[in-house]
Design an enzyme around this catalytic site. Structure first.
Site, PDB file in Angstrom:
ATOM      1  N   CYS A   9     -19.232   1.935   8.803  1.00  0.00           N
ATOM      2  CA  CYS A   9     -18.472   1.288   9.875  1.00  0.00           C
ATOM      3  C   CYS A   9     -17.242   2.161  10.068  1.00  0.00           C
ATOM      4  O   CYS A   9     -16.410   2.265   9.164  1.00  0.00           O
ATOM      5  CB  CYS A   9     -18.086  -0.127   9.449  1.00  0.00           C
ATOM      6  SG  CYS A   9     -16.936  -0.930  10.589  1.00  0.00           S
ATOM      7  N   CYS A  54       0.388   0.139  10.283  1.00  0.00           N
ATOM      8  CA  CYS A  54      -0.081  -0.890   9.353  1.00  0.00           C
ATOM      9  C   CYS A  54       1.014  -1.760   8.736  1.00  0.00           C
ATOM     10  O   CYS A  54       1.943  -1.256   8.096  1.00  0.00           O
ATOM     11  CB  CYS A  54      -0.896  -0.231   8.244  1.00  0.00           C
ATOM     12  SG  CYS A  54      -1.687  -1.479   7.178  1.00  0.00           S
ATOM     13  N   CYS A  76       0.832  -1.209   0.000  1.00  0.00           N
ATOM     14  CA  CYS A  76       0.000   0.000   0.000  1.00  0.00           C
ATOM     15  C   CYS A  76       0.870   1.263   0.000  1.00  0.00           C
ATOM     16  O   CYS A  76       1.816   1.363   0.777  1.00  0.00           O
ATOM     17  CB  CYS A  76      -0.923  -0.023   1.216  1.00  0.00           C
ATOM     18  SG  CYS A  76      -2.041   1.385   1.259  1.00  0.00           S
ATOM     19  N   CYS A  94     -19.416  -6.222   3.758  1.00  0.00           N
ATOM     20  CA  CYS A  94     -18.719  -5.013   4.184  1.00  0.00           C
ATOM     21  C   CYS A  94     -17.415  -4.967   3.403  1.00  0.00           C
ATOM     22  O   CYS A  94     -16.820  -6.021   3.135  1.00  0.00           O
ATOM     23  CB  CYS A  94     -18.439  -5.070   5.688  1.00  0.00           C
ATOM     24  SG  CYS A  94     -17.451  -3.680   6.269  1.00  0.00           S
ATOM     25  N   CYS A 116       0.543   4.723   6.936  1.00  0.00           N
ATOM     26  CA  CYS A 116      -0.103   4.573   8.251  1.00  0.00           C
ATOM     27  C   CYS A 116       0.859   3.833   9.196  1.00  0.00           C
ATOM     28  O   CYS A 116       1.193   2.666   8.941  1.00  0.00           O
ATOM     29  CB  CYS A 116      -1.413   3.808   8.115  1.00  0.00           C
ATOM     30  SG  CYS A 116      -2.447   4.416   6.758  1.00  0.00           S
TER      31      CYS A 116
HETATM   32  N1  SAM Z   1      -6.697   0.545   3.133  1.00  0.00           N
HETATM   33  C1  SAM Z   1      -7.965   0.724   3.703  1.00  0.00           C
HETATM   34  C2  SAM Z   1      -8.004   1.828   4.749  1.00  0.00           C
HETATM   35  O1  SAM Z   1      -6.974   2.191   5.283  1.00  0.00           O
HETATM   36  O2  SAM Z   1      -9.102   2.300   5.014  1.00  0.00           O
HETATM   37  C3  SAM Z   1      -8.552  -0.535   4.297  1.00  0.00           C
HETATM   38  C4  SAM Z   1      -7.706  -1.494   5.051  1.00  0.00           C
HETATM   39  S1  SAM Z   1      -7.015  -0.917   6.594  1.00  0.00           S
HETATM   40  C5  SAM Z   1      -5.961  -2.241   7.019  1.00  0.00           C
HETATM   41  C6  SAM Z   1      -8.401  -0.958   7.715  1.00  0.00           C
HETATM   42  C7  SAM Z   1      -8.174  -0.563   9.139  1.00  0.00           C
HETATM   43  O3  SAM Z   1      -7.434  -1.558   9.821  1.00  0.00           O
HETATM   44  C8  SAM Z   1      -7.376   0.694   9.444  1.00  0.00           C
HETATM   45  O4  SAM Z   1      -8.127   1.859   9.300  1.00  0.00           O
HETATM   46  C9  SAM Z   1      -6.995   0.501  10.893  1.00  0.00           C
HETATM   47  O5  SAM Z   1      -7.974   1.044  11.735  1.00  0.00           O
HETATM   48  C10 SAM Z   1      -6.973  -1.023  11.039  1.00  0.00           C
HETATM   49  N2  SAM Z   1      -5.615  -1.508  11.312  1.00  0.00           N
HETATM   50  C11 SAM Z   1      -4.613  -1.639  10.418  1.00  0.00           C
HETATM   51  N3  SAM Z   1      -3.499  -2.102  11.013  1.00  0.00           N
HETATM   52  C12 SAM Z   1      -3.804  -2.265  12.327  1.00  0.00           C
HETATM   53  C13 SAM Z   1      -3.062  -2.701  13.445  1.00  0.00           C
HETATM   54  N4  SAM Z   1      -1.783  -3.054  13.357  1.00  0.00           N
HETATM   55  N5  SAM Z   1      -3.682  -2.755  14.641  1.00  0.00           N
HETATM   56  C14 SAM Z   1      -4.992  -2.393  14.752  1.00  0.00           C
HETATM   57  N6  SAM Z   1      -5.729  -1.977  13.715  1.00  0.00           N
HETATM   58  C15 SAM Z   1      -5.150  -1.891  12.523  1.00  0.00           C
HETATM   59 FE1  SF4 Z   2      -2.839   1.159   3.353  1.00  0.00          FE
HETATM   60 FE2  SF4 Z   2      -2.744  -0.020   5.713  1.00  0.00          FE
HETATM   61 FE3  SF4 Z   2      -3.073   2.592   5.583  1.00  0.00          FE
HETATM   62 FE4  SF4 Z   2      -5.082   0.944   4.784  1.00  0.00          FE
HETATM   63  S1  SF4 Z   2      -4.275   1.170   6.852  1.00  0.00           S
HETATM   64  S2  SF4 Z   2      -4.333   2.793   3.755  1.00  0.00           S
HETATM   65  S3  SF4 Z   2      -3.852  -0.738   3.955  1.00  0.00           S
HETATM   66  S4  SF4 Z   2      -1.250   1.458   4.891  1.00  0.00           S
END
Ligand code: SAM
Ligand code: SF4
Ligand code: DTB
Length: 341
Positions: free
Chosen positions: A202, A74, A67, A142, A71
């Site tokens: 959500c 992530c 990606c 979802c 973040c």
């Molecule tokens: N890329 C899209 C986004 O960011 O909206 C969808 C996938 S993203 C992985 C969805 C959510 O997963 C993020 O907004 C975050 O809240 C949660 N998330 C990701 N990594 C995480 C982690 N290590 N611990 C807890 N929640 C996490």
């Molecule tokens: Fe990409 Fe992870 Fe951020 Fe979603 S949470 S936008 S998958 S880096």
């Protein structure tokens, strides 16, 4: 304003749906004695839900890794080396096989995640095809695909998408410390498009990213003061993944996590509050406290997107020990309608 349980603005009946919470009110809830806070959250919960029912969702990463967003929490960001390998969108047949497995295991909703900043129109068409298939299995759908334009949200709605997950994750003022590749405003705009398309929202956040209580309160206030409350509010405990900038973040006090669930329940009385990521590291007792505080949904299945979740037999045992039952989709429908009062 000093919080006062008798204040008419607060709505002591636990039924009033408000969109005008002040920061002081939210912080005052956080500062209540723990027993008072949980009592109030449980009373609110019971005014809207069967306290022994928990909604069950299963997650699948349909497009993993690589990606472009940064973040800090992530494992799927291309900016960090975490060992997650990057894949293209899964084939429809493989997704449907996983969805059928989730349904057989007892899930009522199937949540599909993609590691995109924003899907291209042709990605949306591919996902729309998958959604039609999952719907046809009789599951609620979802998806969480990153930022959407308004027409893309409409296409997903037409395909039968029930919920769109798009988290605010933290407060507006802390957001820049966690993500530099998009803004809070970007997030709010996508939420707006999702609503305009008529889908359910959500939206929640993550605790344990070094944020303060003020940040947690500000995030919950933003969620509760949206024109409509999200039907589903996931509260994640950070899963600390090696290689991400937050791998060594200070864990959040578990009782502060429970308080956050309770405050979410009180602010958004008719929303389903999901005890989301992080359960793998929680004791049964901590999870029980979260349910007592008003959490009434979980992710069920051995994997979240890329990290582990409790084994299904362990969750079944936990449900048995606590006398919890899966919530039927028809009952959620009825709570979602209540949100529009
Ligand atoms: N890329 C899209 C986004 O960011 O909206 C969808 C996938 S993203 C992985 C969805 C959510 O997963 C993020 O907004 C975050 O809240 C949660 N998330 C990701 N990594 C995480 C982690 N290590 N611990 C807890 N929640 C996490
Ligand atoms: Fe990409 Fe992870 Fe951020 Fe979603 S949470 S936008 S998958 S880096
Ligand atoms: C949400 O709030 N949490 C889920 C879901 N919505 C998409 C994701 C949790 C991801 C945890 C890290 C991982 O497994 O990659």
């Amino acid at each position: 304003m000093v919080f006062n349980a008798e204040s008419p603005r607060v709505g002591t009946d636990g039924r009033t749906i408000r969109h005008d919470w002040t920061t002081e009110e939210v912080l005052a809830l956080y500062q209540l004695p723990f027993n008072d806070l949980l009592y109030r959250a449980q009373a609110t919960h019971r005014a809207h839900f069967d306290a022994n029912e928990v909604q069950i969702s299963t997650l699948l990463s349909i497009k993993t890794g690589g990606c472009p967003e940064d973040c800090a929490y992530c494992p799927q960001s291309a900016h960090f080396t975490t060992g997650v390998k990057s894949d293209k969108l899964m084939a429809k047949e493989s997704v449907l096989a996983e969805a059928a497995r989730a349904r057989a295991a007892g899930a009522s909703r199937f949540c599909m995640g993609a590691a995109w900043r924003a899907p291209r129109d042709r990605d949306v068409e591919d996902v729309a095809e998958i959604i039609r298939g999952v719907k046809a299995l009789g599951l609620e759908t979802c998806a969480t695909l990153g930022m959407l334009t308004r027409p893309q949200a409409q296409r997903l709605k037409e395909a039968g998408l029930d919920y769109y997950n798009h988290n605010l994750d933290t407060s507006e003022s802390y957001y820049g410390r966690i993500i530099s590749t998009r803004t809070y405003q970007d997030r709010l705009e996508t939420l707006d498009h999702v609503r305009a398309a008529g889908m359910r929202v959500c939206c929640g956040g993550i605790l344990g990213m070094g944020e303060s209580r003020d940040d947690r309160a500000a995030m919950l206030r933003t969620l509760a003061n949206l024109p409509e409350h999200p039907e589903s509010v996931p509260i994640n405990m950070l899963v600390r993944v090696e290689g991400t900038p937050l791998a060594d973040a200070e864990p959040v006090d578990p009782l502060e996590f429970v308080r956050t669930i309770a405050v979410a329940r009180i602010l958004m009385p008719a929303s389903v509050v999901r005890l989301s990521a992080g359960r793998e590291a929680m004791s049964d007792e901590l999870q029980a406290l979260c349910f007592l505080a008003g959490a009434n949904s979980i992710f069920y299945g051995e994997k979240l997107l890329t990290t582990p979740n409790p084994a299904m037999h362990a969750d079944r045992q936990l449900f048995d020990r606590l006398g919890l039952r899966p919530m039927m989709p028809s009952r959620e429908e009825c709570h979602a309608e209540n949100l529009r009062d």
